[in-house]
Design an enzyme around this catalytic site. Structure first.
Site, PDB file in Angstrom:
ATOM      1  N   MET A 240      24.355   9.075   1.888  1.00  8.47           N
ATOM      2  CA  MET A 240      24.098  10.312   2.625  1.00  8.47           C
ATOM      3  C   MET A 240      24.342  10.112   4.120  1.00  8.47           C
ATOM      4  O   MET A 240      24.827  11.017   4.798  1.00  8.47           O
ATOM      5  CB  MET A 240      22.666  10.797   2.359  1.00  8.47           C
ATOM      6  CG  MET A 240      22.407  12.194   2.841  1.00  8.47           C
ATOM      7  SD  MET A 240      23.550  13.410   2.130  1.00  8.47           S
ATOM      8  CE  MET A 240      22.615  14.009   0.732  1.00  8.47           C
TER       9      MET A 240
ATOM     10  N   GLU B  40       0.808  -1.224   0.000  1.00  7.32           N
ATOM     11  CA  GLU B  40       0.000   0.000   0.000  1.00  7.32           C
ATOM     12  C   GLU B  40       0.840   1.273   0.000  1.00  7.32           C
ATOM     13  O   GLU B  40       0.414   2.303  -0.520  1.00  7.32           O
ATOM     14  CB  GLU B  40      -0.970   0.008   1.181  1.00  7.32           C
ATOM     15  CG  GLU B  40      -2.116  -1.002   1.063  1.00  7.32           C
ATOM     16  CD  GLU B  40      -1.763  -2.386   1.595  1.00  7.32           C
ATOM     17  OE1 GLU B  40      -0.573  -2.640   1.902  1.00  7.32           O
ATOM     18  OE2 GLU B  40      -2.683  -3.222   1.699  1.00  7.32           O
TER      19      GLU B  40
ATOM     20  N   LYS C 155     -17.485  -1.149   6.187  1.00  4.23           N
ATOM     21  CA  LYS C 155     -17.935  -2.110   5.187  1.00  4.23           C
ATOM     22  C   LYS C 155     -19.454  -2.108   5.048  1.00  4.23           C
ATOM     23  O   LYS C 155     -19.974  -2.195   3.936  1.00  4.23           O
ATOM     24  CB  LYS C 155     -17.428  -3.503   5.573  1.00  4.23           C
ATOM     25  CG  LYS C 155     -17.566  -4.503   4.438  1.00  4.23           C
ATOM     26  CD  LYS C 155     -16.879  -5.815   4.769  1.00  4.23           C
ATOM     27  CE  LYS C 155     -16.966  -6.765   3.583  1.00  4.23           C
ATOM     28  NZ  LYS C 155     -16.380  -8.077   3.901  1.00  4.23           N
TER      29      LYS C 155
ATOM     30  N   PHE D 163     -11.392  -7.692  13.886  1.00  3.48           N
ATOM     31  CA  PHE D 163     -10.337  -8.125  12.979  1.00  3.48           C
ATOM     32  C   PHE D 163     -10.028  -7.017  11.968  1.00  3.48           C
ATOM     33  O   PHE D 163     -10.913  -6.473  11.337  1.00  3.48           O
ATOM     34  CB  PHE D 163     -10.775  -9.399  12.247  1.00  3.48           C
ATOM     35  CG  PHE D 163      -9.729  -9.872  11.264  1.00  3.48           C
ATOM     36  CD1 PHE D 163      -8.460 -10.243  11.700  1.00  3.48           C
ATOM     37  CD2 PHE D 163     -10.007  -9.915   9.901  1.00  3.48           C
ATOM     38  CE1 PHE D 163      -7.492 -10.656  10.800  1.00  3.48           C
ATOM     39  CE2 PHE D 163      -9.034 -10.331   8.997  1.00  3.48           C
ATOM     40  CZ  PHE D 163      -7.777 -10.698   9.447  1.00  3.48           C
ATOM     41  N   GLN D 164      -8.761  -6.697  11.853  1.00  6.42           N
ATOM     42  CA  GLN D 164      -8.275  -5.652  10.942  1.00  6.42           C
ATOM     43  C   GLN D 164      -8.898  -4.285  11.215  1.00  6.42           C
ATOM     44  O   GLN D 164      -9.090  -3.486  10.308  1.00  6.42           O
ATOM     45  CB  GLN D 164      -8.452  -6.062   9.481  1.00  6.42           C
ATOM     46  CG  GLN D 164      -7.584  -7.272   9.157  1.00  6.42           C
ATOM     47  CD  GLN D 164      -7.377  -7.493   7.680  1.00  6.42           C
ATOM     48  OE1 GLN D 164      -8.270  -7.242   6.882  1.00  6.42           O
ATOM     49  NE2 GLN D 164      -6.200  -7.976   7.314  1.00  6.42           N
TER      50      GLN D 164
END
Ligand SMILES: Cc1ncc(C[n+]2csc(CCOP(=O)(O)OP(=O)(O)O)c2C)c(N)n1
Ligand SMILES: [Mg+2]
Lengths: 583, 171
Positions: free
Chosen positions: A481, A51, A163, A113-114
């Protein structure tokens, strides 16, 4: 009125808002939306591999096309993986709308969940965010989200959709745009500021235009007006990292980038100027160096669409809160109306010529190793010779600064880099996003060996969508760097900055169906670049460069513009605690 | 190396905001995220349709930081208006406190006498205790609480400051 499900309402809104591409990754909490997108005739969904990749692709798409980038991710880990890209977009003012799935409303707060508190987590890394609890509210919110993301100072907006809200139905009609009564970015400048700016410009003997990403955000028209103002005043122009391309690098009036790795002439001209016109930049610490020594004898005018940028770091004499394009338009109109003529800047330009003569970007070559600067310079001339529209993205590190110094940009929206957040892992997905939005352009990511590994999984995304991006890795086998700072500050104790166990980038690319090229030394450089440019599909180039090169000029943090280090011989290797404590 | 602090000034800020979920978190979070101070914060809705709330924040910081706080608050999408009451001419500020004091004999009488001087009201009493209700400026309440501490302060609840500009106009 016909009813639609929340998912269908969302997709209809995206269509109505002109969205053509969505970068996303499915999961339980967005399945209804994915179903609504199934075989969609106009919206193309780009399936990423992580993502974070989706967010940077959306940024690359947005920065290169001027349209908002759209991201779709699931709840919980999908949303948390997007946080870095959202923060990056906030820091660099990139218009982006991120749709996140959420657990159904009745489960919110139960550690379902999630479940993650996406709204809480993203509250301070978005321009605004919403939790939509009813499908009847969804259309209004989505339209407002796009409006907020793209107007005023652009930025990321998150829309979190549970949802059950995606599945439940509500009457749908295309909504009127209803925006918070409190949201009214000022785009038109007050007359007094414009008046003062014009008079100060007409009187200045040592003016400088200090430009930034705001010129790019304002649109190509603003870049054109900037050129006109530079022509009218004859003033030298410098820019921040984010603003490169707004003013042509090929112009005689161009001084190069300013700040920590800016040119000698840009930093000295800032220091000696009697008038600084800041156009869409924000006096970042990477630009100002030590504040009490920043442009000390100048009067300052600041054009910014965000009032909170004004006097945040540097106090200015004239504040112009406005869209850059609109303000420049007003300044030019008044300049002409008053019939102002160019001030004779001969003396100023001759001093600048003196600073230019230091040739601060020069570097020594040894014929054995490829100097990274040379690799960029050759890449620049080779791409220019193709005559194609070239879009460059970078990762973060020395290679990014060398690209800013040695690649010339003559047009806006062609240079995509993570400036404010400095996100390693930005550049490669950003190139993929840019290529999605500009199918005919030559999109090249200039990467470092360490940064590129942060989102290397997106090799698969480019393969899947047959995107011919070029991934040009300046491989110095170091987090260069970091190593450079350790040389400056910690007597070269290279704590964890060596890129051990690097993959074979050529084979890695080949494993994903890419063409892999290795450039070993100066003799192969030109041919390797040519081969990359002549190969149709995606190409990964492992360009082996000098391992110990450092990026100069450099203003160590906390030092003044006049205390630039021009070459390695000036590095002492130790620093005071005060200087060490600065970022 | 030591970290230096800057001199700060107290300012009372009055905000009107859309009364929507998360607005308080947005504002409080802005203060923590940017390292600004909150001395007190009050919030309640103030319109008939419950659409707008007033938030009064007492903060302190150097003048430049106060300007930044105002600009940053103003930038939040649901914030309608930010007024710096301290800068904006005369204004009224009030805070309410409930002050519980325990004691007997002379202490008890002294507590009542002081409460009278401060125009505090007794809102609860037992043989050995009082709860006083007092309104006023933060200073006045600080003073009252300070005196009660010497007598037998048990606990205090304070609302934080609300304020409005003086005169007939809305700000
Ligand atoms: C996500 C993230 N983590 C850490 C850093 C700190 N950092 C800045 S540059 C750099 C090294 C980059 O190495 P490489 O990509 O090889 O580029 P080079 O400097 O060698 O050109 C690191 C670790 C960062 N900018 N971003
Ligand atoms: Mg490296």
């Amino acid at each position: 009125m016909a009813e639609k499900s929340g998912a269908d309402i969302l997709v209809q809104c995206l269509v109505d808002l002109g969205v053509e591409v969505v970068f996303g990754y499915p999961g339980g909490a967005v399945l209804p939306i994915y179903d609504a997108l199934y075989n969609h005739p106009t919206i193309k969904h780009v399936l990423v591999r992580h993502e974070q990749g989706a967010t940077h692709m959306a940024e690359g798409y947005a920065r290169s096309t001027g349209k908002p980038g759209v991201v779709l991710v699931t709840s919980g880990p999908g949303a948390t993986n997007a946080v870095t890209g959202i923060t990056d977009a906030l820091m660099d003012s990139i218009p982006m709308v991120v749709i996140t799935g959420q657990v159904p409303t009745q489960l919110i707060g139960t550690d379902a969940f999630q479940e993650a508190d996406t709204i809480g987590i993203t509250r301070h890394c978005t321009k605004h965010n919403y939790l939509v609890k009813s499908p009847a509210k969804l259309a209004e919110v989505v339209h407002e989200a796009f409006h907020i993301a793209t107007t005023g100072r652009p930025g990321p907006v998150v829309v979190d959709i549970p949802k059950n809200v995606q599945i439940a139905t509500a009457p749908y009609a295309r909504p009127e745009l209803k925006v918070h009564a409190s949201y009214h970015p000022q785009t038109k400048a007050d007359a007094a500021g414009i008046d003062a700016a014009v008079e100060m410009l007409a009187a200045a003997e040592r003016p400088i235009l200090y430009t930034g990403g705001g010129v790019i955000n304002s649109g190509p028209q603003a870049a054109a007006l900037l050129r006109e103002l530079a022509a009218l005043t004859g003033a030298p122009v410098t820019s921040t990292l984010m603003g490169l391309g707004a003013f042509p690098a090929s112009s005689d009036q161009w001084l190069g980038m300013l700040g920590m790795h800016g040119t000698y002439e840009a930093n000295w001209a800032m220091n000696q100027a009697d008038l600084v016109l800041c156009v869409g930049a924000r006096f970042d610490d990477r630009v100002t160096g030590r504040l009490d020594a920043f442009a000390p004898n100048s009067r300052k005018i600041h054009i910014d669409i965000d009032r909170s940028s004004i006097n945040k770091i540097v106090d200015v004499d004239v504040a112009i809160v406005a869209d850059v394009g609109s303000a420049l338009d007003d300044i030019i109109a008044l300049w002409k109306q008053r019939n102002h003529q160019k001030v004779d800047l001969t003396e100023w330009w001759s001093r600048i010529a003196g600073w230019r003569a230091r040739k601060s970007l020069d570097y020594a070559e040894n014929g054995v190793e490829i100097m990274p600067q040379r690799a960029i310079a050759d890449l620049y001339s080779a791409t220019k010779a193709t005559g194609k529209d070239v879009i460059i993205t970078t990762e973060v590190g020395q290679h990014q600064m060398w690209a800013a110094q040695h690649f010339g940009f003559d047009a806006p929206n062609k240079w995509l880099t993570s400036g404010g957040l400095g996100t390693m892992g930005y550049g490669f997905p950003a190139a993929i996003g840019a290529q999605m939005g500009n199918p005919d352009s030559l999109c090249i990511c200039i990467a470092g060996d360490a940064s590129v590994q942060m989102n290397i999984q997106e090799l698969g995304t480019a393969s899947q969508y047959r995107l011919p991006v070029k991934l040009f890795i300046l491989n110095n086998e170091y987090m260069g760097m970091v190593r450079q700072w350790q040389e400056l500050t910690y007597e070269s104790r290279y704590s964890n900055s060596y890129s051990d166990s690097l993959p074979d980038f050529v084979k890695l690319g080949e494993a994903y169906g890419w063409t892999g090229i290795r450039i070993e030394g100066p003799a192969d450089l030109e041919a390797g670049i040519r081969q990359m440019l002549e190969t149709d599909g995606p190409v990964i180039v492992d360009c082996r460069v000098a391992k110990m090169s450092n990026c100069f000029p450099m203003i160590p943090s906390g030092a003044a513009h006049t205390d630039m280090l021009l070459d390695p011989s000036q590095v002492e290797g130790v620093m005071s605690d005060e200087a060490k404590a600065l970022v | 190396m030591h970290i230096q602090e800057e001199l700060s000034q107290r300012h009372v800020l009055s905000l009107t905001v859309s009364n929507e979920a998360g607005i308080l978190a947005r504002i409080a979070g802005l203060f923590t995220a940017r390292g600004y101070n909150i001395d007190s914060l009050t919030v309640a809705d103030i319109t008939q349709d419950h659409g707008v709330s007033r938030i009064t924040i007492v903060t302190n910081g150097p003048p430049k930081v106060i300007d930044q706080i105002i600009a940053q608050l103003d930038r939040l999408v649901p914030v309608h208006k930010v007024t710096d009451l301290t800068e904006n001419g005369p204004f009224v500020e009030r805070e309410l406190a409930l002050v519980k004091v325990a004691g007997t004999g002379e202490d008890r009488i002294e507590a009542l006498r002081l409460a009278d001087v401060f125009r505090a009201k007794v809102v609860d009493t037992t043989i050995e205790s009082f709860i006083f209700e007092i309104t006023g400026t933060t200073d006045k309440i600080d003073n009252f609480v300070g005196l009660m501490r010497q007598i037998g302060l048990v606990e205090v609840g304070r609302t934080g400051v609300v304020g409005l500009i003086r005169g007939k106009d809305a700000n």
